[in-house]
Design a protein around this motif. Structure first.
Motif, PDB file in Angstrom:
ATOM      1  N   ARG A  68       0.875  -1.168   0.000  1.00 13.15           N
ATOM      2  CA  ARG A  68       0.000   0.000   0.000  1.00 13.15           C
ATOM      3  C   ARG A  68       0.912   1.217   0.000  1.00 13.15           C
ATOM      4  N   SER A  69       0.543   2.238  -0.731  1.00 14.72           N
ATOM      5  CA  SER A  69       1.354   3.452  -0.717  1.00 14.72           C
ATOM      6  C   SER A  69       0.468   4.657  -0.460  1.00 14.72           C
ATOM      7  N   GLN A  70       1.066   5.640   0.163  1.00 16.90           N
ATOM      8  CA  GLN A  70       0.335   6.870   0.448  1.00 16.90           C
ATOM      9  C   GLN A  70       1.309   8.045   0.361  1.00 16.90           C
ATOM     10  N   ASN A  71       0.796   9.173  -0.047  1.00 13.13           N
ATOM     11  CA  ASN A  71       1.591  10.394  -0.065  1.00 13.13           C
ATOM     12  C   ASN A  71       1.317  11.164   1.214  1.00 13.13           C
ATOM     13  N   ILE A  72       2.393  11.536   1.875  1.00 11.34           N
ATOM     14  CA  ILE A  72       2.287  12.298   3.116  1.00 11.34           C
ATOM     15  C   ILE A  72       2.737  13.723   2.820  1.00 11.34           C
ATOM     16  N   LEU A  73       1.840  14.669   3.009  1.00 12.16           N
ATOM     17  CA  LEU A  73       2.162  16.071   2.751  1.00 12.16           C
ATOM     18  C   LEU A  73       3.013  16.611   3.896  1.00 12.16           C
ATOM     19  N   ILE A  74       4.211  17.072   3.575  1.00 12.71           N
ATOM     20  CA  ILE A  74       5.121  17.610   4.582  1.00 12.71           C
ATOM     21  C   ILE A  74       4.898  19.121   4.707  1.00 12.71           C
ATOM     22  N   ASP A  75       4.887  19.794   3.598  1.00 11.47           N
ATOM     23  CA  ASP A  75       4.510  21.207   3.552  1.00 11.47           C
ATOM     24  C   ASP A  75       3.953  21.493   2.163  1.00 11.47           C
ATOM     25  N   SER A  76       3.701  22.737   1.853  1.00 18.31           N
ATOM     26  CA  SER A  76       3.038  23.066   0.586  1.00 18.31           C
ATOM     27  C   SER A  76       3.884  22.726  -0.643  1.00 18.31           C
ATOM     28  N   SER A  77       5.182  22.534  -0.479  1.00 17.48           N
ATOM     29  CA  SER A  77       6.030  22.270  -1.640  1.00 17.48           C
ATOM     30  C   SER A  77       6.643  20.869  -1.648  1.00 17.48           C
ATOM     31  N   PHE A  78       6.367  20.059  -0.620  1.00 17.72           N
ATOM     32  CA  PHE A  78       7.016  18.753  -0.552  1.00 17.72           C
ATOM     33  C   PHE A  78       6.094  17.711   0.065  1.00 17.72           C
ATOM     34  N   SER A  79       6.024  16.557  -0.595  1.00 13.88           N
ATOM     35  CA  SER A  79       5.324  15.415  -0.027  1.00 13.88           C
ATOM     36  C   SER A  79       6.236  14.201  -0.154  1.00 13.88           C
ATOM     37  N   ARG A  80       6.031  13.254   0.739  1.00 10.85           N
ATOM     38  CA  ARG A  80       6.853  12.057   0.787  1.00 10.85           C
ATOM     39  C   ARG A  80       5.957  10.852   0.592  1.00 10.85           C
ATOM     40  N   LYS A  81       6.416   9.906  -0.209  1.00 12.89           N
ATOM     41  CA  LYS A  81       5.652   8.683  -0.415  1.00 12.89           C
ATOM     42  C   LYS A  81       6.075   7.669   0.642  1.00 12.89           C
ATOM     43  N   ARG A  82       5.078   6.991   1.211  1.00 12.41           N
ATOM     44  CA  ARG A  82       5.325   5.955   2.216  1.00 12.41           C
ATOM     45  C   ARG A  82       4.727   4.657   1.705  1.00 12.41           C
ATOM     46  N   TYR A  83       5.560   3.617   1.664  1.00 13.16           N
ATOM     47  CA  TYR A  83       5.123   2.288   1.277  1.00 13.16           C
ATOM     48  C   TYR A  83       4.921   1.464   2.542  1.00 13.16           C
ATOM     49  N   VAL A  84       3.784   0.808   2.644  1.00 11.21           N
ATOM     50  CA  VAL A  84       3.509  -0.105   3.752  1.00 11.21           C
ATOM     51  C   VAL A  84       3.380  -1.486   3.124  1.00 11.21           C
TER      52      VAL A  84
ATOM     53  N   GLY B  86      20.241  14.895   2.514  1.00 12.23           N
ATOM     54  CA  GLY B  86      19.802  15.202   3.867  1.00 12.23           C
ATOM     55  C   GLY B  86      18.302  15.260   4.069  1.00 12.23           C
ATOM     56  N   THR B  87      17.530  14.925   3.040  1.00 15.52           N
ATOM     57  CA  THR B  87      16.068  14.958   3.141  1.00 15.52           C
ATOM     58  C   THR B  87      15.516  13.564   2.892  1.00 15.52           C
ATOM     59  N   VAL B  88      14.645  13.103   3.779  1.00  6.79           N
ATOM     60  CA  VAL B  88      14.002  11.807   3.579  1.00  6.79           C
ATOM     61  C   VAL B  88      13.010  11.944   2.432  1.00  6.79           C
ATOM     62  N   GLN B  89      13.232  11.141   1.382  1.00 10.67           N
ATOM     63  CA  GLN B  89      12.394  11.203   0.190  1.00 10.67           C
ATOM     64  C   GLN B  89      11.284  10.146   0.191  1.00 10.67           C
ATOM     65  N   ARG B  90      11.625   8.957   0.698  1.00 11.35           N
ATOM     66  CA  ARG B  90      10.679   7.842   0.711  1.00 11.35           C
ATOM     67  C   ARG B  90      10.835   7.069   2.018  1.00 11.35           C
ATOM     68  N   THR B  91       9.759   6.396   2.407  1.00 16.32           N
ATOM     69  CA  THR B  91       9.781   5.532   3.587  1.00 16.32           C
ATOM     70  C   THR B  91       9.120   4.218   3.217  1.00 16.32           C
ATOM     71  N   ILE B  92       9.739   3.125   3.654  1.00 16.42           N
ATOM     72  CA  ILE B  92       9.181   1.787   3.449  1.00 16.42           C
ATOM     73  C   ILE B  92       8.992   1.168   4.831  1.00 16.42           C
ATOM     74  N   PHE B  93       7.777   0.728   5.113  1.00 19.88           N
ATOM     75  CA  PHE B  93       7.500   0.062   6.390  1.00 19.88           C
ATOM     76  C   PHE B  93       7.190  -1.390   6.096  1.00 19.88           C
ATOM     77  N   LEU B  94       8.050  -2.297   6.541  1.00 18.59           N
ATOM     78  CA  LEU B  94       7.883  -3.727   6.358  1.00 18.59           C
ATOM     79  C   LEU B  94       7.366  -4.327   7.657  1.00 18.59           C
ATOM     80  N   TYR B  95       6.228  -4.993   7.599  1.00 25.04           N
ATOM     81  CA  TYR B  95       5.679  -5.587   8.819  1.00 25.04           C
ATOM     82  C   TYR B  95       5.171  -6.996   8.520  1.00 25.04           C
TER      83      TYR B  95
END
Length: 143
Positions: A67-83, A129-138
């Motif tokens: 599953r993936s979701q976009n997490i809005l960090i601020d008005s100019s940047f969002s990060r994709k998170r994979y679960v 120095g900026t986290v671009q993507r996150t993967i959560f393995l469970y």
């Protein structure tokens, strides 16, 4: 000082100089015969997504597990998170290592956190120095 001491000292100097010349020659040879490691250019965040997808494919992780979701960090940047749900026998550390090896030539890094007692893993992919993507393995427990 005796002449035998001078001969021994001069032999040591010749030996040291010979070893230095040999090591320099070997260094020059290696420099000319080995190819430099290519450095890849990361052009966009979608390239990171492609590298992640390739790693999922290498470990036979199907789209149904992701599953993936976009997490809005601020008005100019969002990060994709994979679960990603994986089996309890799945080697999360091996996945992290493979992903790291795939991303490293792009000068990006992976930062992994393991959560106990579940042994779930979160991997952040950072670039400049900026986290671009996150993967959560469970894994669901066997209970």
């Amino acid at each position: 000082m005796s002449s035998s001491d001078e001969n021994g000292s001069s032999r040591k100097k010749v030996l040291i100089v010979s070893m230095l010349v040999l090591s320099c020659a070997l260094s020059v040879y290696l420099l000319w015969t080995t190819d430099p490691q290519p450095v890849h250019q990361l052009r966009s965040a979608t390239q990171i997504d492609s590298l992640i997808t390739d790693s999922f494919r290498d470990f036979n992780i199907s789209n149904a597990q992701i599953r993936s979701q976009n997490i809005l960090i601020d008005s100019s940047f969002s990060r994709k998170r994979y679960v990603v749900e994986v089996s309890p026998s799945f080697s999360k550390t091996s996945f992290h290592y493979t992903l790291h090896e795939r991303i490293w030539p792009y000068r990006a890094e992976t930062i992994g956190n393991v959560y106990f007692p579940e042994k779930d893993m979160q991997i952040h992919i950072a670039f400049n120095g900026t986290v671009q993507r996150t993967i959560f393995l469970y894994s669901e427990s066997d209970d």
